[in-house]
Scaffold this motif. Structure first.
Motif, mmCIF file in Angstrom:
data_model
loop_
_atom_site.group_PDB
_atom_site.id
_atom_site.type_symbol
_atom_site.label_atom_id
_atom_site.label_comp_id
_atom_site.label_asym_id
_atom_site.label_seq_id
_atom_site.Cartn_x
_atom_site.Cartn_y
_atom_site.Cartn_z
ATOM 1 N N PRO A 1 -117.341 18.289 6.559
ATOM 2 C CA PRO A 1 -117.902 18.800 5.305
ATOM 3 C C PRO A 1 -117.831 17.730 4.219
ATOM 4 N N GLY A 2 -118.879 17.647 3.437
ATOM 5 C CA GLY A 2 -118.927 16.660 2.359
ATOM 6 C C GLY A 2 -119.409 15.295 2.780
ATOM 7 N N ARG A 3 -119.725 15.129 4.055
ATOM 8 C CA ARG A 3 -120.199 13.844 4.582
ATOM 9 C C ARG A 3 -121.544 14.060 5.268
ATOM 10 N N VAL A 4 -122.300 12.978 5.473
ATOM 11 C CA VAL A 4 -123.610 13.060 6.110
ATOM 12 C C VAL A 4 -123.806 11.887 7.061
ATOM 13 N N MET A 5 -124.743 12.055 7.991
ATOM 14 C CA MET A 5 -125.253 10.970 8.822
ATOM 15 C C MET A 5 -126.769 11.035 8.728
ATOM 16 N N THR A 6 -127.418 9.893 8.804
ATOM 17 C CA THR A 6 -128.875 9.883 8.810
ATOM 18 C C THR A 6 -129.380 10.198 10.217
ATOM 19 N N TYR A 7 -130.660 10.515 10.309
ATOM 20 C CA TYR A 7 -131.272 10.738 11.621
ATOM 21 C C TYR A 7 -131.067 9.506 12.495
ATOM 22 N N GLY A 8 -131.242 8.326 11.904
ATOM 23 C CA GLY A 8 -131.051 7.080 12.639
ATOM 24 C C GLY A 8 -129.610 6.863 13.056
ATOM 25 N N ASP A 9 -128.659 7.251 12.171
ATOM 26 C CA ASP A 9 -127.241 7.127 12.520
ATOM 27 C C ASP A 9 -126.916 7.951 13.768
ATOM 28 N N VAL A 10 -127.461 9.170 13.825
ATOM 29 C CA VAL A 10 -127.197 10.050 14.966
ATOM 30 C C VAL A 10 -127.756 9.416 16.241
ATOM 31 N N ALA A 11 -128.985 8.905 16.167
ATOM 32 C CA ALA A 11 -129.591 8.263 17.342
ATOM 33 C C ALA A 11 -128.773 7.045 17.775
ATOM 34 N N LEU B 1 -134.581 16.990 -8.669
ATOM 35 C CA LEU B 1 -133.522 17.281 -7.699
ATOM 36 C C LEU B 1 -132.650 16.054 -7.496
ATOM 37 N N PRO B 2 -131.338 16.266 -7.358
ATOM 38 C CA PRO B 2 -130.473 15.114 -7.063
ATOM 39 C C PRO B 2 -130.739 14.611 -5.646
ATOM 40 N N ARG B 3 -130.201 13.455 -5.353
ATOM 41 C CA ARG B 3 -130.207 12.886 -4.011
ATOM 42 C C ARG B 3 -128.765 12.768 -3.561
ATOM 43 N N ILE B 4 -128.590 12.624 -2.273
ATOM 44 C CA ILE B 4 -127.258 12.379 -1.740
ATOM 45 C C ILE B 4 -126.888 10.940 -2.089
ATOM 46 N N ASP B 5 -125.673 10.733 -2.529
ATOM 47 C CA ASP B 5 -125.159 9.393 -2.783
ATOM 48 C C ASP B 5 -124.759 8.813 -1.428
ATOM 49 N N MET B 6 -125.699 8.142 -0.786
ATOM 50 C CA MET B 6 -125.498 7.684 0.586
ATOM 51 C C MET B 6 -124.327 6.710 0.713
ATOM 52 N N ARG B 7 -124.105 5.886 -0.295
ATOM 53 C CA ARG B 7 -123.006 4.926 -0.229
ATOM 54 C C ARG B 7 -121.667 5.650 -0.094
ATOM 55 N N ARG B 8 -121.510 6.764 -0.770
ATOM 56 C CA ARG B 8 -120.242 7.500 -0.762
ATOM 57 C C ARG B 8 -120.191 8.613 0.281
ATOM 58 N N ALA B 9 -121.335 9.185 0.642
ATOM 59 C CA ALA B 9 -121.346 10.361 1.526
ATOM 60 C C ALA B 9 -121.524 10.020 3.003
ATOM 61 N N ARG B 10 -122.048 8.840 3.308
ATOM 62 C CA ARG B 10 -122.375 8.508 4.695
ATOM 63 C C ARG B 10 -121.109 8.409 5.546
ATOM 64 N N TRP B 11 -121.174 9.027 6.713
ATOM 65 C CA TRP B 11 -120.048 9.045 7.655
ATOM 66 C C TRP B 11 -120.409 8.212 8.869
ATOM 67 N N ASP B 12 -119.476 7.393 9.335
ATOM 68 C CA ASP B 12 -119.773 6.487 10.458
ATOM 69 C C ASP B 12 -119.237 6.985 11.795
ATOM 70 N N GLY B 13 -118.741 8.212 11.843
ATOM 71 C CA GLY B 13 -118.200 8.727 13.083
ATOM 72 C C GLY B 13 -116.699 8.607 13.148
ATOM 73 N N GLY B 14 -116.132 7.804 12.245
ATOM 74 C CA GLY B 14 -114.704 7.663 12.052
ATOM 75 C C GLY B 14 -113.840 7.849 13.289
ATOM 76 N N GLU B 15 -112.944 8.824 13.214
ATOM 77 C CA GLU B 15 -111.954 9.031 14.275
ATOM 78 C C GLU B 15 -112.593 9.429 15.593
ATOM 79 N N ARG B 16 -113.807 9.957 15.577
ATOM 80 C CA ARG B 16 -114.466 10.325 16.845
ATOM 81 C C ARG B 16 -114.806 9.095 17.669
ATOM 82 N N ALA B 17 -114.927 7.950 17.029
ATOM 83 C CA ALA B 17 -115.364 6.744 17.720
ATOM 84 C C ALA B 17 -114.459 6.397 18.911
#
Length: 121
Positions: free
Chosen positions: A27-37, A101-117
């Motif tokens: 929660p509070g984090r995002v991944m882009t479509y490209g990040d998921v791929a 409408l606001p946008r997501i602050d990608m610099r702060r919200a983007r998640w890289d998979g962290g501990e799942r990696a």
């Protein structure tokens, strides 16, 4: 067998994998479509977007986003409610932006998979 159970039982393996990644985003984090791929090492942003459009309603779809941080057209207000509830970093809209409408602050919200990696195969 009902048509509904056939659909859920026949969920393509790639779609299952995309949805698993969407469910793993905190929660509070995002991944882009490209990040998921890239995380899956398969497909691309369009394929992930297609899976999310067809099957994403049962997972936190608002956490898989466009790379520019723009809210999903047609779902902006639903997504915005989720982002505010979860504390997702947002950039307030400028007066010139369409719909203000606001946008997501990608610099702060983007998640890289962290501990799942570590468990990634």
């Amino acid at each position: 067998m009902s048509e509904e159970s056939l659909t859920t039982d026949a969920l393509p393996e790639y779609a299952e994998r995309v949805l698993e990644v969407a469910e793993s985003i905190p929660p509070g984090r995002v991944m882009t479509y490209g990040d998921v791929a890239e995380w899956l090492e398969e497909g691309g942003p369009r394929q992930v977007g297609r899976v999310m459009a067809l099957y994403g309603g049962a997972v936190p779809w608002w956490r898989v986003v466009r790379a520019d941080g723009a809210l999903l057209p047609g779902h902006e207000l639903d997504a915005l409610g989720h982002y505010r509830d979860e504390g997702t970093p947002l950039k307030e809209a400028s007066r010139a932006s369409e719909g203000h409408l606001p946008r997501i602050d990608m610099r702060r919200a983007r998640w890289d998979g962290g501990e799942r990696a570590q468990g990634h195969t």
